[in-house]
Structures are given as structure tokens and as C-alpha cells.
Design an enzyme around this catalytic site. Structure first.
Site, PDB file in Angstrom:
ATOM      1  N   GLY A  12      -2.746   8.885   5.983  1.00 56.80           N
ATOM      2  CA  GLY A  12      -2.508   9.575   4.721  1.00 56.80           C
ATOM      3  C   GLY A  12      -1.551  10.749   4.784  1.00 56.80           C
ATOM      4  CG  ASN A  14       4.274   9.076   3.500  1.00 59.38           C
ATOM      5  OD1 ASN A  14       5.343   9.638   3.261  1.00 59.38           O
ATOM      6  ND2 ASN A  14       4.121   8.222   4.496  1.00 59.38           N
ATOM      7  CG  MET A  90      -1.904  -0.696   5.930  1.00 59.66           C
ATOM      8  SD  MET A  90      -0.094  -0.749   5.954  1.00 59.66           S
ATOM      9  CE  MET A  90       0.147  -2.042   7.164  1.00 59.66           C
ATOM     10  NE  ARG A  91      -6.517  -5.959   0.586  1.00 63.54           N
ATOM     11  CZ  ARG A  91      -7.077  -7.094   0.984  1.00 63.54           C
ATOM     12  NH1 ARG A  91      -7.298  -7.302   2.257  1.00 63.54           N
ATOM     13  NH2 ARG A  91      -7.397  -8.024   0.107  1.00 63.54           N
ATOM     14  CB  ILE A  92      -0.272  -8.523  -0.048  1.00 66.93           C
ATOM     15  CG1 ILE A  92       0.556  -8.285   1.216  1.00 66.93           C
ATOM     16  CG2 ILE A  92       0.527  -9.297  -1.091  1.00 66.93           C
ATOM     17  CD1 ILE A  92       0.985  -9.540   1.937  1.00 66.93           C
ATOM     18  CG  LEU A  93      -1.474  -4.385  -4.420  1.00 63.43           C
ATOM     19  CD1 LEU A  93      -0.886  -3.171  -5.134  1.00 63.43           C
ATOM     20  CD2 LEU A  93      -2.992  -4.274  -4.333  1.00 63.43           C
ATOM     21  CG  ASN A 107       5.076   0.410  -0.763  1.00 62.66           C
ATOM     22  OD1 ASN A 107       4.148   1.050  -0.267  1.00 62.66           O
ATOM     23  ND2 ASN A 107       5.716  -0.536  -0.084  1.00 62.66           N
ATOM     24  CG  HIS A 109       8.980  -1.079   3.702  1.00 66.59           C
ATOM     25  ND1 HIS A 109       7.871  -1.795   4.108  1.00 66.59           N
ATOM     26  CD2 HIS A 109      10.024  -1.557   4.412  1.00 66.59           C
ATOM     27  CE1 HIS A 109       8.246  -2.671   5.028  1.00 66.59           C
ATOM     28  NE2 HIS A 109       9.541  -2.555   5.229  1.00 66.59           N
ATOM     29  CB  SER A 136      13.243   2.019   1.133  1.00 72.07           C
ATOM     30  OG  SER A 136      14.235   1.648   2.066  1.00 72.07           O
ATOM     31  CG  LEU A 144       5.576  -7.677   1.159  1.00 66.60           C
ATOM     32  CD1 LEU A 144       4.392  -6.871   0.676  1.00 66.60           C
ATOM     33  CD2 LEU A 144       5.268  -8.382   2.467  1.00 66.60           C
ATOM     34  CG  ASP A 145       7.668  -4.508   1.739  1.00 63.21           C
ATOM     35  OD1 ASP A 145       6.962  -3.703   1.112  1.00 63.21           O
ATOM     36  OD2 ASP A 145       7.366  -4.950   2.864  1.00 63.21           O
TER      37      ASP A 145
HETATM   38  C1  GRF Z   1       4.259   5.041   6.716  1.00 65.72           C
HETATM   39  O1  GRF Z   1       5.146   4.841   7.780  1.00 65.72           O
HETATM   40  C2  GRF Z   1       4.664   4.229   5.520  1.00 65.72           C
HETATM   41  O2  GRF Z   1       6.047   4.068   5.395  1.00 65.72           O
HETATM   42  C3  GRF Z   1       4.033   2.890   5.812  1.00 65.72           C
HETATM   43  O3  GRF Z   1       2.805   3.197   6.420  1.00 65.72           O
HETATM   44  C4  GRF Z   1       2.874   4.477   7.038  1.00 65.72           C
HETATM   45  C5  GRF Z   1       1.783   5.303   6.435  1.00 65.72           C
HETATM   46  O4  GRF Z   1       1.642   6.562   7.037  1.00 65.72           O
HETATM   47  N1  GRF Z   1       3.941   2.108   4.600  1.00 65.72           N
HETATM   48  P1  GRF Z   1       0.681   7.643   6.385  1.00 65.72           P
HETATM   49  O5  GRF Z   1      -0.685   6.991   6.207  1.00 65.72           O
HETATM   50  O6  GRF Z   1       1.273   8.070   5.084  1.00 65.72           O
HETATM   51  O7  GRF Z   1       0.623   8.763   7.373  1.00 65.72           O
END
Ligand code: GRF
Length: 218
Positions: A12, A14, A90-93, A107, A109, A136, A144-145
């Protein structure tokens, strides 16, 4: 005030950057809830300490992906968000959920999309001997992405890099990038369907540091 719900699965960092930016005024919004699909996600503790509402919806308690997504949709909706930020979620919606929040869900990535969608981006970048990598933030669309990019950061790949050092360098730029991209959304500058807004790139503080380490001060 613009309401943001953040979805996480783990650390977490971010999410934390987004919360701190809301608190210090860099992001004109409020994080109204943090939702995790994993009860042990470390980020939940930080959010709770900040007096932000937290909720866990454990995907292992559902036999069926669509049932999980329907419950998640209702849970997100209950917080009445203007934006939904996936931050290491980490789930595909499924398409129904993505369509429900189309234009409101973003999101982060860890790659220079459209390069390297999917998992293990840092290892794949090293394997391919790329010289540039990055992160990004994009609008979430059913594929996806693949949704339109709002903003990106770029970092060099160094000859000495391991997966870990590269991941760390990219992550340092992610926090500033996510805040910047969300502010573009909150201000209405970045909108799904407005191609003009997808050109922004952010040279982050961390990236400027990496550039000058490589090339001397700029
Ligand atoms: C980040 O590198 C993000 O780009 C990817 O998963 C990681 C999550 O890190 N989708 P955090 O949980 O925000 O520390």
C-alpha cells in the site's frame, strides 16, 4: 470534495502517497475508504491509523469471480466515490465492474505501457535488455492494462540492475506519478475519451535524480 476509494492487496505504498497528498493539499481530494481483497494487506493498518474507513473483501471466500466482483461493486458504491484508484490491487476485474466505473477507475502499472502489460514487468524488462523502464497510470478498461495512459514516468535501466533495484527505482517514481495523474483526473484535465490528456509525462524528482546520476546535472 472529490471522493477517492483506493483498492489495495498488499504493502500500500501508493495508497499512502495518495493519502498524504490529499492531506497536504497536493491532491484536491479525500480518500474516503481503502478496500483490500486480502485481510493481511499491510496498507490496511496505515489507513486505519489515519482514521480512514477500511474494508476487506476476501476473494478466497468466493467460489466464483463474478460473485466477488458483484460484491466489490456494491462495496465500492457504498462509499459513493468520484474516482476509484487501483494501487497494487492484484485482481482482474470483470467487464461489468469495469464498465460500471468506466472513466472513474484508474490503475498504476509498473511499465511504460503499452509495453509489458501483465505480471513480472521488472524481470521481463531485464530479460529483454531494455535500457528504459518506468510506470504508467491509465484509465481502466475491460482489456488488462490496455486503457488510455494518463501519465508516465521513465527511469533508466542500469547494467548493474537486479529485479529488486529496478523495482525500487520504479516505485520511487510511482508515488509522485500517481498523485500527479489523479490530480489531472480530479481537475478534469484527464478524461476518458479526451485524447488530449493522454500525452502527459511526468519527470519525477526521483527520475531527475537518476538522470543526473547517469548524465550529470541537467
Ligand atoms: C506497484 O509497483 C504498482 O505499480 C503495482 O503493484 C505495486 C504496488 O505497490 N501495480 P504498493 O502496494 O503500492 O506499495
Amino acid at each position: 470534495m472529490t471522493r477517492i476509494v483506493v483498492l489495495i492487496s498488499g504493502r500500500g505504498s501508493n495508497m499512502r502517497a495518495i493519502v498524504e497528498a490529499c492531506r497536504d493539499g497536493r491532491l484536491d481530494a479525500e480518500v474516503v475508504a481503502v478496500i483490500s481483497n486480502r485481510p493481511d494487506a499491510a496498507g490496511l493498518e496505515f489507513a486505519a491509523r489515519q482514521n480512514i474507513e477500511t474494508a476487506t473483501l476476501d476473494h478466497t471466500h468466493f467460489d466464483d469471480r463474478n460473485q466477488f466482483d458483484a460484491k466489490l461493486e456494491a462495496l465500492i458504491d457504498s462509499f459513493n466515490p468520484d474516482f476509484v484508484a487501483l494501487a497494487g490491487f492484484m485482481r482482474i476485474l470483470n467487464k461489468a465492474l469495469v464498465d460500471r466505473f468506466l472513466g472513474k477507475m484508474v490503475n498504476i502499472h509498473p511499465s511504460l505501457l503499452p509495453l509489458y502489460p501483465g505480471l513480472n514487468t521488472h524481470a521481463r524488462v531485464l530479460e529483454a535488455k531494455e535500457t528504459r523502464h518506468g510506470a504508467s497510470v491509465h484509465f481502466v478498461t475491460p482489456e488488462l492494462d490496455a486503457g488510455p495512459v494518463i501519465a508516465q514516468t521513465e527511469v533508466p535501466v542500469l547494467p548493474s540492475d537486479t529485479e529488486q533495484t529496478l523495482a525500487t527505482r520504479v516505485l520511487l517514481t510511482e508515488h509522485e506519478l500517481y498523485v500527479h495523474a489523479l490530480q489531472l483526473c480530479v481537475s478534469g484535465t484527464a478524461r476518458l475519451g479526451n485524447d488530449e490528456c493522454y500525452r502527459g509525462t511526468l519527470k519525477s524528482t526521483a527520475q531527475r535524480g537518476a538522470d543526473s546520476a547517469l548524465n550529470g546535472p541537467q
